[in-house]
Design an enzyme around this catalytic site. Sequence first.
Site, PDB file in Angstrom:
ATOM      1  N   ASP A 118       0.872  -1.032  -0.509  1.00 28.91           N
ATOM      2  CA  ASP A 118      -0.515  -0.055   0.039  1.00 28.91           C
ATOM      3  C   ASP A 118       0.627   1.356  -0.023  1.00 28.91           C
ATOM      4  OD1 ASP A 118       0.925  -0.562   2.621  1.00 28.91           O
ATOM      5  OD2 ASP A 118      -0.724   1.149   3.404  1.00 28.91           O
ATOM      6  N   GLU A 119       0.716   2.130  -0.706  1.00 25.39           N
ATOM      7  CA  GLU A 119       0.626   3.094  -0.772  1.00 25.39           C
ATOM      8  C   GLU A 119       2.072   4.081  -0.450  1.00 25.39           C
ATOM      9  OE1 GLU A 119      -2.024   5.355   3.762  1.00 25.39           O
ATOM     10  OE2 GLU A 119      -0.105   5.007   3.470  1.00 25.39           O
TER      11      GLU A 119
END
Length: 561
Positions: free
Chosen positions: A320-321
């Site tokens: 993620d991210e």
Amino acid sequence: MKPTPLLAAIALLSTTSHAKTWLLPIPQSVEWTGYQLQLDPDFHIEGASNLYVHEAAQRYHKLITKERWIPYQKNITEITPLKNRQDTLKTLQISVEDAHAKLDFGINEAYNLTIPDSGGKATLDAATWVGALRGLETFSQLIIEDEGTLVAHSSKIQDEPTYPHRGIMLDTSRNFYSVESILRTLDAMSYNKLNVFHWHITDSQSWPLHLEMHPELAQKGAYSPSQIYTTADMRRIVQHAQSRGIRVIPEIDMPSHTASIAESHPHLVACVNKDWEVYGAEPAPGALDPTKNETYALIEDIVSELADIFPDSFFHAGGDEVNSHCWADDETIGPYMKEHGLTTDQLWAQFEDKVGSIVEQNHKRAMIWEDAIVVAKADLSKNVAVQVWTTTPENIIKLGHDIIHSSSDYFYLDCGGGGWVQNDQRYISPDQKATPGDTFNYGGTGGSWCAPYKTWQRIYSFDMTKGIKKQSGHGQVLGGEVALWSEQSDETVLDAKLWPRSSAAAEIFWSGSYDKSGKRRVLSEVWPRMNDWRFRLLKRGIGAIPIVPQWCLSAGTSCLI
């Protein structure tokens, strides 16, 4: 006349008013006989040949006699007194079809429980030893104290989970949790029939994980020598979870959220110590360098060692991210991207594909957060399961991936606690600001990006199937998880953050958002059981927070709108 919510609640409760016990999660099918049986002084449990069932039988026998449960929720409607039988309930006979089934995704947890109104012997028939554990929990909830005597409520129950994946995600990097607090959480999960402990072990803030192949990661990346999970700790947690029928899925978040690796391997992590507002999602930015072979060699070592410790078939690889500036502005990665004509998202997708292959080589099924699919548009193996936290779940399912619901709008338990980034001028009161405008304190979010606080009512109202069509093969809803990110949590508040809100999720994960007749489960039916369940958790040593003034428990329907 259309019934009001209050009248509807009373009418619904009246259909089961002969029962003085509240079950949670609610079984798929319950038939009450209207009788109660005194528990024989020599009551015992037989037939528990499986070691974990045997241990659970002993545990629940002690729990029943120690708990001596007296329901807290009272005076909702006039309760028809249960008829008493002269014969006592002498035994609970357990029969397990498969006592050696491997605890893993998709294990059969169905059970049938019958407490006859004639007394004598109750029966618990289960497809596997895990189903027997679930049945024992239900049996314990059917025993209460009535005028100083333990009685069992005669009933016939057929039950099985709606979803095979029912979990809690706990982040132990941002703040550390002791092994004992994790074991207590596993106990509480078993009471709620939750069966997946998703352990987000590492992140940018710390690396509390000891690895024999790379001890330097924890030696340099942990907060302190006392805040490290040893191999023995991990095996202890896995063993305790196994005995409760709970799977443990480890997560090593990567390529982002890896600044803690830079403490021991600085040449493998980009944008460490840079401005987090430009290069990361929060303070302590950092992302692995996806251009170096040494990066993948380290990942191979980490995955292979953990694959031996954690027997579950799933491995969570984060994903993620990823911040585009982190790689693009790096003196090594940036030129590599230009040379090969790659965007950040394309490089990210390549990384996820390579990590997925490493996971598969270790005979695990990869699970990742949605970002690589939604943002990077990675075309990964359909065997990769995707944990959804912001996107519309049917978009992922249409691509052919199985999903796990973790909507931040419903299941993020850290939300609504305010911000934690320090010296933030947005907290200043309006009358102290040089220029007018909203602040976090007035009309804002309080600094929480995912505000408001997720109440148990909000969690319970989530529709697990909304917008999703059933189909064969990949593209299924495997279940759901509540998530506790730990920027502002540690073991001192763990119980209060999790319970009883996670119990609301546990019911829709186990029982489903709709009953077998297709009727939506609603708050007017569950609130008396939730009120009572909070006190039962307290009795079992779980520090669940209050959800109503105690007065409401004996005030009938006076606390309803």
